[in-house]
Design a protein around this motif. Sequence first.
Motif, PDB file in Angstrom:
ATOM      1  N   SER A  49       0.813  -1.226   0.000  1.00  0.00           N
ATOM      2  CA  SER A  49       0.000   0.000   0.000  1.00  0.00           C
ATOM      3  C   SER A  49       0.841   1.267   0.000  1.00  0.00           C
ATOM      4  O   SER A  49       0.358   2.328   0.358  1.00  0.00           O
ATOM      5  CB  SER A  49      -0.944   0.004   1.210  1.00  0.00           C
ATOM      6  N   GLY A  50       2.113   1.142  -0.381  1.00  0.00           N
ATOM      7  CA  GLY A  50       2.944   2.332  -0.529  1.00  0.00           C
ATOM      8  C   GLY A  50       3.518   2.821   0.781  1.00  0.00           C
ATOM      9  O   GLY A  50       3.845   2.044   1.675  1.00  0.00           O
ATOM     10  N   ARG A  51       3.606   4.153   0.912  1.00  0.00           N
ATOM     11  CA  ARG A  51       4.236   4.779   2.057  1.00  0.00           C
ATOM     12  C   ARG A  51       3.298   5.781   2.705  1.00  0.00           C
ATOM     13  O   ARG A  51       2.612   6.516   2.016  1.00  0.00           O
ATOM     14  CB  ARG A  51       5.546   5.460   1.639  1.00  0.00           C
ATOM     15  N   THR A  52       3.322   5.825   4.011  1.00  0.00           N
ATOM     16  CA  THR A  52       2.498   6.747   4.779  1.00  0.00           C
ATOM     17  C   THR A  52       3.409   7.727   5.510  1.00  0.00           C
ATOM     18  O   THR A  52       4.331   7.302   6.215  1.00  0.00           O
ATOM     19  CB  THR A  52       1.626   5.997   5.808  1.00  0.00           C
ATOM     20  N   ARG A  53       3.168   9.014   5.337  1.00  0.00           N
ATOM     21  CA  ARG A  53       4.039  10.022   5.959  1.00  0.00           C
ATOM     22  C   ARG A  53       3.861  10.015   7.465  1.00  0.00           C
ATOM     23  O   ARG A  53       2.745  10.054   7.988  1.00  0.00           O
ATOM     24  CB  ARG A  53       3.744  11.404   5.394  1.00  0.00           C
ATOM     25  N   ILE A  54       4.979   9.992   8.167  1.00  0.00           N
ATOM     26  CA  ILE A  54       4.997  10.081   9.621  1.00  0.00           C
ATOM     27  C   ILE A  54       5.281  11.514  10.060  1.00  0.00           C
ATOM     28  O   ILE A  54       4.605  12.073  10.922  1.00  0.00           O
ATOM     29  CB  ILE A  54       6.064   9.140  10.207  1.00  0.00           C
ATOM     30  N   ASP A  55       6.288  12.113   9.448  1.00  0.00           N
ATOM     31  CA  ASP A  55       6.687  13.464   9.838  1.00  0.00           C
ATOM     32  C   ASP A  55       7.470  14.083   8.696  1.00  0.00           C
ATOM     33  O   ASP A  55       8.130  13.381   7.917  1.00  0.00           O
ATOM     34  CB  ASP A  55       7.553  13.413  11.108  1.00  0.00           C
ATOM     35  N   SER A  56       7.394  15.403   8.578  1.00  0.00           N
ATOM     36  CA  SER A  56       8.176  16.130   7.583  1.00  0.00           C
ATOM     37  C   SER A  56       8.312  17.575   8.033  1.00  0.00           C
ATOM     38  O   SER A  56       7.479  18.068   8.800  1.00  0.00           O
ATOM     39  CB  SER A  56       7.526  16.064   6.193  1.00  0.00           C
ATOM     40  N   ALA A  57       9.355  18.235   7.575  1.00  0.00           N
ATOM     41  CA  ALA A  57       9.562  19.634   7.935  1.00  0.00           C
ATOM     42  C   ALA A  57      10.548  20.263   6.956  1.00  0.00           C
ATOM     43  O   ALA A  57      11.366  19.568   6.333  1.00  0.00           O
ATOM     44  CB  ALA A  57      10.075  19.771   9.366  1.00  0.00           C
ATOM     45  N   THR A  58      10.444  21.579   6.833  1.00  0.00           N
ATOM     46  CA  THR A  58      11.371  22.365   6.020  1.00  0.00           C
ATOM     47  C   THR A  58      11.812  23.574   6.832  1.00  0.00           C
ATOM     48  O   THR A  58      10.980  24.220   7.476  1.00  0.00           O
ATOM     49  CB  THR A  58      10.706  22.836   4.719  1.00  0.00           C
ATOM     50  N   LYS A  59      13.086  23.860   6.805  1.00  0.00           N
ATOM     51  CA  LYS A  59      13.619  25.017   7.516  1.00  0.00           C
ATOM     52  C   LYS A  59      14.663  25.680   6.631  1.00  0.00           C
ATOM     53  O   LYS A  59      15.466  24.992   5.986  1.00  0.00           O
ATOM     54  CB  LYS A  59      14.238  24.590   8.856  1.00  0.00           C
ATOM     55  N   TYR A  60      14.667  27.008   6.604  1.00  0.00           N
ATOM     56  CA  TYR A  60      15.599  27.708   5.721  1.00  0.00           C
ATOM     57  C   TYR A  60      15.837  29.119   6.244  1.00  0.00           C
ATOM     58  O   TYR A  60      15.058  29.670   7.026  1.00  0.00           O
ATOM     59  CB  TYR A  60      15.044  27.788   4.296  1.00  0.00           C
ATOM     60  N   ASN A  61      16.932  29.694   5.795  1.00  0.00           N
ATOM     61  CA  ASN A  61      17.277  31.087   6.058  1.00  0.00           C
ATOM     62  C   ASN A  61      17.792  31.714   4.770  1.00  0.00           C
ATOM     63  O   ASN A  61      18.177  31.004   3.824  1.00  0.00           O
ATOM     64  CB  ASN A  61      18.360  31.196   7.147  1.00  0.00           C
ATOM     65  N   SER A  62      17.826  33.025   4.745  1.00  0.00           N
ATOM     66  CA  SER A  62      18.496  33.706   3.639  1.00  0.00           C
ATOM     67  C   SER A  62      19.981  33.354   3.663  1.00  0.00           C
ATOM     68  O   SER A  62      20.552  33.085   4.724  1.00  0.00           O
ATOM     69  CB  SER A  62      18.315  35.217   3.756  1.00  0.00           C
ATOM     70  N   PHE A  63      20.609  33.347   2.489  1.00  0.00           N
ATOM     71  CA  PHE A  63      22.025  33.010   2.427  1.00  0.00           C
ATOM     72  C   PHE A  63      22.671  33.764   1.261  1.00  0.00           C
ATOM     73  O   PHE A  63      21.985  34.369   0.425  1.00  0.00           O
ATOM     74  CB  PHE A  63      22.219  31.496   2.262  1.00  0.00           C
ATOM     75  N   ILE A  64      23.988  33.708   1.223  1.00  0.00           N
ATOM     76  CA  ILE A  64      24.761  34.352   0.160  1.00  0.00           C
ATOM     77  C   ILE A  64      25.242  33.290  -0.812  1.00  0.00           C
ATOM     78  O   ILE A  64      25.739  32.235  -0.410  1.00  0.00           O
ATOM     79  CB  ILE A  64      25.983  35.101   0.740  1.00  0.00           C
ATOM     80  N   ILE A  65      25.102  33.563  -2.110  1.00  0.00           N
ATOM     81  CA  ILE A  65      25.727  32.745  -3.139  1.00  0.00           C
ATOM     82  C   ILE A  65      26.802  33.610  -3.791  1.00  0.00           C
ATOM     83  O   ILE A  65      26.543  34.771  -4.158  1.00  0.00           O
ATOM     84  CB  ILE A  65      24.710  32.226  -4.168  1.00  0.00           C
ATOM     85  N   SER A  66      28.007  33.068  -3.913  1.00  0.00           N
ATOM     86  CA  SER A  66      29.141  33.883  -4.335  1.00  0.00           C
ATOM     87  C   SER A  66      30.055  33.107  -5.274  1.00  0.00           C
ATOM     88  O   SER A  66      30.167  31.872  -5.168  1.00  0.00           O
ATOM     89  CB  SER A  66      29.929  34.347  -3.099  1.00  0.00           C
ATOM     90  N   ASP A  67      30.682  33.830  -6.186  1.00  0.00           N
ATOM     91  CA  ASP A  67      31.720  33.242  -7.036  1.00  0.00           C
ATOM     92  C   ASP A  67      33.110  33.639  -6.563  1.00  0.00           C
ATOM     93  O   ASP A  67      34.109  33.439  -7.264  1.00  0.00           O
ATOM     94  CB  ASP A  67      31.519  33.659  -8.496  1.00  0.00           C
ATOM     95  N   GLY A  68      33.174  34.217  -5.372  1.00  0.00           N
ATOM     96  CA  GLY A  68      34.451  34.653  -4.822  1.00  0.00           C
ATOM     97  C   GLY A  68      34.724  36.122  -5.054  1.00  0.00           C
ATOM     98  O   GLY A  68      35.603  36.705  -4.415  1.00  0.00           O
ATOM     99  N   VAL A  69      33.954  36.738  -5.964  1.00  0.00           N
ATOM    100  CA  VAL A  69      34.130  38.160  -6.275  1.00  0.00           C
ATOM    101  C   VAL A  69      32.838  38.932  -6.020  1.00  0.00           C
ATOM    102  O   VAL A  69      32.833  39.968  -5.359  1.00  0.00           O
ATOM    103  CB  VAL A  69      34.572  38.354  -7.749  1.00  0.00           C
TER     104      VAL A  69
END
Length: 284
Positions: free
Chosen positions: A121-141
């Motif tokens: 019968s497949g899979r039944t979700r028990i728990d899930s969560a998402t957490k994030y913050n702002s961040f910097i993406i950089s090429d070094g310059v």
Amino acid sequence: MSIWLDTEARNMFVERFLAFISLSGEAILTVDGFLPKLLAGTVAACAALYATTSGVKAIKDWWGIVATDSLPIDEAIGASELVQIQGRVRPAQPDDVFVSPILGEECVAYEYDIRKVVQDSGRTRIDSATKYNSFIISDGVTDILVDPDKESLSLNTTTKTPSTKKSIEQELADDRLEVDPSVYTSVLDNITKPIEVSEGTIGVGEKITVVGRATPVPAKAVTDADAVMMSEEAHLTVMNDDSGNTALRKAGRGSFLLLFGVIFGLFTIVILTPVILDIVEMLV
């Protein structure tokens, strides 16, 4: 001719509507009454609207991935349209770092999913969560501040299927999880209840791809970045997987949701049409 009802006509309409409600009281309370059908039609309409809008967004995200050119970060700042950039991740602020609950990695975003594997019968979700913050993406310059939301994250996940009582306890016994490991580590005839644990992260120092529109940094932002990519400004997509794989997932999800939107839309028409005709007939 005015489209508004005059006072006499409006009063007559109200009186007839109230009379309809009064005379239909018994029908309203039965399964075959118009109220249950009206509620069912409203639910179907809401489901159709949600599926359609989500599907359209996913298709736009897919198109944003496949149709955008990959540019150096400094050139992306001068562009006035969606662009695709690559760079290394670092936190926007020193405290904007998490430790992911499953893999224990230092990251700026994570999402996890714990499911119970049920045979046949497949899979039944028990728990899930998402957490994030702002961040910097950089090429070094050049630095760009990325401000994602939950919908903009498209993370490559690692999946584990612990099979023994000890391994399940090790995976789930963490203060950051709200799951009680003892529920899934009871042993019956030496067989432990099977679960599947998956997690995706954006790790500090990881090279990722971002699709979005680079705009000037808002005055309220506390950062020394050269520009910002925000989910509110465009169809932002943050991915640490191959962009082709992410595009396929977006296209599949969008098509699936649009199909459901059409199906629920047809259900709405089928359910509500006779209800509306009955109401109009009683009021005329």
